[in-house]
Design a protein around this motif. Structure first.
Motif, short mmCIF file in Angstrom:
data_model
loop_
_atom_site.label_atom_id
_atom_site.label_comp_id
_atom_site.label_asym_id
_atom_site.label_seq_id
_atom_site.Cartn_x
_atom_site.Cartn_y
_atom_site.Cartn_z
N ALA A 1 0.85 -1.20 0.00
CA ALA A 1 0.00 0.00 0.00
C ALA A 1 0.88 1.23 0.00
O ALA A 1 1.92 1.25 0.65
N TYR A 2 0.47 2.22 -0.75
CA TYR A 2 1.26 3.44 -0.80
C TYR A 2 0.40 4.61 -1.25
O TYR A 2 -0.60 4.43 -1.95
N PRO A 3 0.81 5.80 -0.84
CA PRO A 3 0.07 6.98 -1.25
C PRO A 3 0.35 7.34 -2.70
O PRO A 3 1.48 7.21 -3.16
N VAL A 4 -0.70 7.72 -3.40
CA VAL A 4 -0.56 8.12 -4.80
C VAL A 4 -1.33 9.42 -5.02
O VAL A 4 -2.06 9.88 -4.15
N LYS A 5 -1.14 10.00 -6.18
CA LYS A 5 -1.99 11.09 -6.60
C LYS A 5 -2.66 10.68 -7.90
O LYS A 5 -2.04 10.03 -8.74
N GLY A 6 -3.90 11.05 -8.06
CA GLY A 6 -4.58 10.66 -9.28
C GLY A 6 -5.82 11.48 -9.54
O GLY A 6 -6.19 12.34 -8.75
N ARG A 7 -6.42 11.18 -10.66
CA ARG A 7 -7.70 11.79 -10.99
C ARG A 7 -8.54 10.77 -11.72
O ARG A 7 -8.03 9.86 -12.38
N GLY A 8 -9.83 10.93 -11.60
CA GLY A 8 -10.77 10.14 -12.38
C GLY A 8 -11.38 11.03 -13.45
O GLY A 8 -10.70 11.90 -14.01
N VAL A 9 -12.65 10.84 -13.68
CA VAL A 9 -13.34 11.58 -14.73
C VAL A 9 -13.40 13.07 -14.40
O VAL A 9 -13.20 13.92 -15.27
N GLN A 10 -13.67 13.37 -13.13
CA GLN A 10 -13.98 14.76 -12.79
C GLN A 10 -12.76 15.64 -12.56
O GLN A 10 -12.86 16.86 -12.66
N GLY A 11 -11.62 15.04 -12.22
CA GLY A 11 -10.48 15.88 -11.86
C GLY A 11 -10.63 16.35 -10.43
O GLY A 11 -11.66 16.15 -9.79
N GLY A 12 -9.57 16.95 -9.91
CA GLY A 12 -9.55 17.31 -8.50
C GLY A 12 -10.21 18.64 -8.21
O GLY A 12 -10.99 19.17 -9.00
N VAL A 13 -9.91 19.13 -7.02
CA VAL A 13 -10.45 20.42 -6.58
C VAL A 13 -9.48 21.50 -7.04
O VAL A 13 -8.32 21.49 -6.64
N PRO A 14 -9.92 22.43 -7.92
CA PRO A 14 -8.99 23.45 -8.43
C PRO A 14 -8.27 24.14 -7.28
O PRO A 14 -8.91 24.38 -6.25
N PRO A 15 -7.00 24.46 -7.41
CA PRO A 15 -6.17 24.31 -8.60
C PRO A 15 -5.49 22.94 -8.72
O PRO A 15 -4.62 22.78 -9.56
N TYR A 16 -5.91 21.97 -7.91
CA TYR A 16 -5.22 20.67 -7.93
C TYR A 16 -5.95 19.71 -8.84
O TYR A 16 -7.09 19.31 -8.56
N GLU A 17 -5.31 19.30 -9.94
CA GLU A 17 -5.95 18.33 -10.83
C GLU A 17 -5.87 16.92 -10.25
O GLU A 17 -6.78 16.12 -10.43
N LEU A 18 -4.75 16.64 -9.59
CA LEU A 18 -4.55 15.31 -9.02
C LEU A 18 -4.77 15.37 -7.51
O LEU A 18 -4.24 16.24 -6.84
N MET A 19 -5.56 14.43 -7.01
CA MET A 19 -5.87 14.39 -5.58
C MET A 19 -5.15 13.21 -4.92
O MET A 19 -4.97 12.16 -5.54
N PRO A 20 -4.76 13.37 -3.66
CA PRO A 20 -4.11 12.26 -2.96
C PRO A 20 -5.10 11.11 -2.71
O PRO A 20 -6.24 11.35 -2.33
N LYS A 21 -4.63 9.91 -2.95
CA LYS A 21 -5.42 8.68 -2.71
C LYS A 21 -4.46 7.65 -2.14
O LYS A 21 -3.25 7.82 -2.18
N MET A 22 -5.01 6.55 -1.64
CA MET A 22 -4.17 5.41 -1.27
C MET A 22 -4.36 4.31 -2.31
O MET A 22 -5.46 4.07 -2.78
N LYS A 23 -3.25 3.67 -2.64
CA LYS A 23 -3.32 2.53 -3.56
C LYS A 23 -2.97 1.26 -2.80
O LYS A 23 -1.99 1.23 -2.04
N ILE A 24 -3.76 0.24 -3.01
CA ILE A 24 -3.54 -1.07 -2.39
C ILE A 24 -3.31 -2.07 -3.50
O ILE A 24 -4.06 -2.08 -4.49
N GLU A 25 -2.30 -2.89 -3.34
CA GLU A 25 -2.06 -3.98 -4.30
C GLU A 25 -2.04 -5.29 -3.52
O GLU A 25 -1.27 -5.43 -2.58
#
Ligand SMILES: Nc1ncnc2c1ncn2[C@@H]1O[C@H](COP(=O)(O)OP(=O)(O)OP(=O)(O)O)[C@@H](O)[C@H]1O
Ligand SMILES: [Mg+2]
Length: 105
Positions: A30-54
């Motif tokens: 598991a690790y922190p990532v930044k990403g976006r889906g369809v909507q994009g993030g909260v301006p001015p940030y296009e990429l939002m912090p998320k956690m990724k689990i593998e």
């Protein structure tokens, strides 16, 4: 074997992790990532912090792991995250040389 990659909200990670552990699905990456889906993030940030689990799981465990992630990460809101499932050719536990399902957990 399948690899489950889940990108979820940071605040849902502890609950997902704890529930998977209680079910006996203990190993994960598991690790922190930044990403976006369809909507994009909260301006001015296009990429939002998320956690990724593998997690690489036995075929028979895919459904219960996916259901656990859904039950603990779904808020019915945009940005809840996404789950990807892919085939895994093999796994090898380095310490013992065990292969396949035996190497997982
Ligand atoms: N197609 C994709 N490929 C790679 N990563 C993705 C993809 N879609 C989403 N992600 C990752 O998942 C995170 C959460 O995505 P998100 O839940 O916003 O997806 P969505 O398709 O926009 O769905 P929703 O409409 O529910 O928001 C993103 O920040 C990104 O890291
Ligand atoms: Mg989105």
């Amino acid at each position: 074997m399948k690899k489950i990659e889940a990108i979820i909200r940071e605040e849902d990670f502890d609950r997902v992790h704890k529930t998977l552990k209680q079910m006996g699905i203990v190993p994960m990456t598991a690790y922190p990532v930044k990403g976006r889906g369809v909507q994009g993030g909260v301006p001015p940030y296009e990429l939002m912090p998320k956690m990724k689990i593998e997690i690489v799981v036995k075929d028979e465990d895919v459904e219960k792991v996916v259901n656990t992630i859904l039950q603990n990460a779904r808020r019915d809101m945009p940005g809840d995250g996404k789950i990807f499932i892919m085939p895994v050719y093999d796994a090898i536990r380095i310490r013992t040389g065990e292969k396949g399902n035996e190497a997982l957990y």
